[in-house]
Design an enzyme around this catalytic site. Structure first.
Site, PDB file in Angstrom:
ATOM      1  N   ASP A 132       8.762   8.781 -11.144  1.00  0.00           N
ATOM      2  CA  ASP A 132       8.354   8.385  -9.944  1.00  0.00           C
ATOM      3  C   ASP A 132       6.951   7.948 -10.209  1.00  0.00           C
ATOM      4  O   ASP A 132       6.282   7.210  -9.871  1.00  0.00           O
ATOM      5  CB  ASP A 132       8.250   9.640  -8.698  1.00  0.00           C
ATOM      6  CG  ASP A 132       7.557   9.079  -7.532  1.00  0.00           C
ATOM      7  OD1 ASP A 132       7.855   8.200  -7.003  1.00  0.00           O
ATOM      8  OD2 ASP A 132       6.405   9.918  -7.376  1.00  0.00           O
TER       9      ASP A 132
ATOM     10  N   GLU B  99       0.726  -1.222   0.134  1.00  0.00           N
ATOM     11  CA  GLU B  99       0.084   0.049  -0.120  1.00  0.00           C
ATOM     12  C   GLU B  99       0.744   1.306  -0.144  1.00  0.00           C
ATOM     13  O   GLU B  99       0.476   2.360  -0.671  1.00  0.00           O
ATOM     14  CB  GLU B  99      -0.845  -0.039   1.342  1.00  0.00           C
ATOM     15  CG  GLU B  99      -2.107   0.959   1.064  1.00  0.00           C
ATOM     16  CD  GLU B  99      -3.018   0.627   0.046  1.00  0.00           C
ATOM     17  OE1 GLU B  99      -3.112   1.358  -1.019  1.00  0.00           O
ATOM     18  OE2 GLU B  99      -3.756  -0.162   0.245  1.00  0.00           O
TER      19      GLU B  99
ATOM     20  N   GLY C 279       0.906   7.229  -0.756  1.00  0.00           N
ATOM     21  CA  GLY C 279       1.008   7.566   0.897  1.00  0.00           C
ATOM     22  C   GLY C 279       0.053   6.830   1.640  1.00  0.00           C
ATOM     23  O   GLY C 279      -0.085   5.834   1.606  1.00  0.00           O
TER      24      GLY C 279
ATOM     25  N   LYS D 291       4.814   4.136  -9.926  1.00  0.00           N
ATOM     26  CA  LYS D 291       3.619   4.060  -9.277  1.00  0.00           C
ATOM     27  C   LYS D 291       2.530   3.660 -10.143  1.00  0.00           C
ATOM     28  O   LYS D 291       1.602   2.738  -9.672  1.00  0.00           O
ATOM     29  CB  LYS D 291       3.058   5.289  -8.594  1.00  0.00           C
ATOM     30  CG  LYS D 291       4.101   5.847  -7.102  1.00  0.00           C
ATOM     31  CD  LYS D 291       3.706   7.293  -7.009  1.00  0.00           C
ATOM     32  CE  LYS D 291       4.726   7.480  -5.691  1.00  0.00           C
ATOM     33  NZ  LYS D 291       4.460   8.966  -5.824  1.00  0.00           N
TER      34      LYS D 291
END
Lengths: 342, 164
Positions: A225, A153, A158, A229
């Site tokens: 980045d 997760e 975040g 993700k």
């Protein structure tokens, strides 16, 4: 699913779940702080790039508190120089929490740590994007083959519970698409450019001065980045095999204050949007209409919209980074494993 | 598809029902009926009917049947619902044929460029532009965006697409 060590001790109490933590950076310290208040877990080992400390029955609470507060691990009395792999491969533990630095080029050494732990039948929690973006299906297969749980997760968004929402709350739903703002730095830069009508380079410098952007900002501003993700979403939700290399990626470095202003006149905002569905994955600056909840996401906040069959669009908003937020996601995964494997 | 018909009827009971018999023959489904009393001449009143119909062929059959039956048809046709799409383009647009080629390409695909706005902050600094086009359907929109994307790549421009 493989059970964690849960046999009662001599007094009849259930033993704690033994946790091995790799990486004692910002997130690692946050995880340590939280885990100290949870008697159902005991930290039996911690490793950094320089060495490790380990005790089969759990490390002392006082030493852990000091480490969480910033004391160097190498100052601990039982510190040993050596590789984290020694711990992963040879010592006893129930869950590996892998929090080392992300490497998006080859995912090492984290990928090897994770693979070794899963082969040994250890459950895995990680905040490390590299191994999952590049090797999700290898790790997932290993986890299934060895009856282990793999939770990640903290790798995306975040504190926003993206994967647990899809896995648990939307378990009976077909997810059609996932789109969102998954990089706080670029969202901060675009928000400030829009608010102040100032050029990219000026806002980037401001973001660097405020510690929001790195000295070398390329990982964020070129969309690397965000692509990592998105690859994790693509692999885990839509079954993409070579997810990271399939992501079409465009960063924000060419976005101008003028285009933000023109877009505003037509009731659009420009956001670095990550979007994935069964057809493909893309990270790029996009026009977002004001009626879309993503249009109002400003600063370093993250948000994701999950499009489902009967439940319609579901938008989750939250802090996408930070010590406490990422640690909260790691701990939530750990608790989930503990509840499912006792 | 959705279509509209404007036809003259005598303002007496039963006229509309008779006209609607043709609808059944071509499998059309009435959505709304409006008598335009403001345009009434003598005992004749124009009536505007919005309806769903399977395809263009059925619409042509309907027109023939109405005229053969003696109805005065003022207008009949498909209702075109255009969607308006805006994309952003950043780079050295002026001085290249990029924009000209985009308009030609979008036009060839059946869409229509209806607006263009540009900001040029200074010489040798990249321009920022919005290009808006109208399109009849999703396929046309996707093809137009894809072709604009190819031209942006060719001329080294950044394309900003709408989110969905």
């Amino acid at each position: 699913m493989r059970k964690v060590w849960s046999s009662p001790n001599q007094t009849g109490e259930l033993m704690s779940v033994r946790v091995l933590i790799l990486g004692v950076g910002t997130v690692g310290k946050g995880v340590l702080k939280t885990i100290l208040g949870k008697p159902e877990f005991s930290v039996c080992g911690i490793a950094s790039s320089k060495g490790y400390i380990y005790s089969e029955n759990g490390l002392g609470q006082e030493a852990l508190k000091q480490m969480a507060a910033g004391k160097k691990m190498s100052d601990a009395a039982d510190f040993k120089q050596g590789s984290a792999m020694e711990l992963v491969k040879e010592k006893e533990y129930d869950v590996l929490i892998e929090l080392t630095t992300t490497d998006i080029k080859n995912a090492e050494p984290a990928f090897s740590y994770m693979g070794e732990a899963l082969v040994r039948g250890k459950h895995l929690v990680t905040s490390n994007k590299g191994p999952l973006a590049l090797h999700f299906h290898e790790l997932d297969s290993l986890a299934k083959k060895n009856e282990c749980m793999m939770r990640f997760e903290a790798t995306v968004g975040g504190a926003i519970p993206i994967f647990s929402t899809i896995r648990d709350y939307l378990a009976d739903e077909k997810v059609g698409s996932v789109k969102g703002i998954l990089n706080g730095t670029t969202n901060y830069i675009l928000s400030r450019m829009f608010e102040e009508r100032i050029p990219y380079a000026t806002v980037l410098k401001e973001a660097q001065d405020r510690g929001i952007a790195e000295k070398d900002p390329s990982y964020d501003v070129e969309g690397i980045d965000a692509a990592a993700k998105l690859a994790i979403i693509g692999a885990s939700v839509f079954g993409k095999k070579n997810a990271y290399s399939e992501v079409k990626r465009t960063g924000i470095t060419h976005v101008t204050p003028e285009i933000l202003e023109l877009a505003a006149q037509r009731n659009y905002r420009i956001k670095l949007i990550c979007s994935a569905d069964s057809k493909g994955m893309e990270v790029s600056p996009r026009f977002v209409g004001l009626s879309d909840p993503l249009a109002s996401i400003s600063g370093t906040t993250n948000a994701v919209t999950i499009e489902t069959g009967s439940a319609g669009p579901l938008t989750l908003v939250g802090r996408g980074a930070g010590q406490n937020e990422t640690a909260a996601a790691v701990i939530a995964d750990l608790v989930n494993i503990e509840k499912n494997t006792r | 598809m959705k279509a509209s018909l404007k036809v003259i009827l005598r303002d007496t009971p039963g006229q509309l029902r008779k006209a609607l018999e043709v609808f059944e023959n071509v499998n059309a489904n009435v959505i709304s009926v409006m008598h335009v009393h403001g345009e009434k001449v003598g005992d004749e009143v124009p009536v505007e009917i919005i309806f769903g119909i399977p395809d263009r062929e059925a619409l042509q059959r309907m027109e023939i049947l109405l005229r053969e039956s003696g109805w005065k048809v003022l207008s009949i046709g498909k209702i075109v619902q255009l969607s308006r799409i805006t994309v952003g383009i950043i780079g050295h647009i002026i001085g290249t044929k990029s924009f000209e080629e985009m308009i030609t390409k979008v036009d060839e695909l059946g869409a229509n460029v209806c607006d263009f706005s540009i900001r040029m902050p200074a010489k040798n600094i990249e321009s920022s532009a919005l290009l808006t086009f109208e399109s009849e359907n999703n396929e046309c929109t996707e093809n137009a965006i894809s072709e604009i994307g190819k031209l942006c790549e060719k001329y080294g421009l950044l394309l900003i697409k709408p989110v969905s």
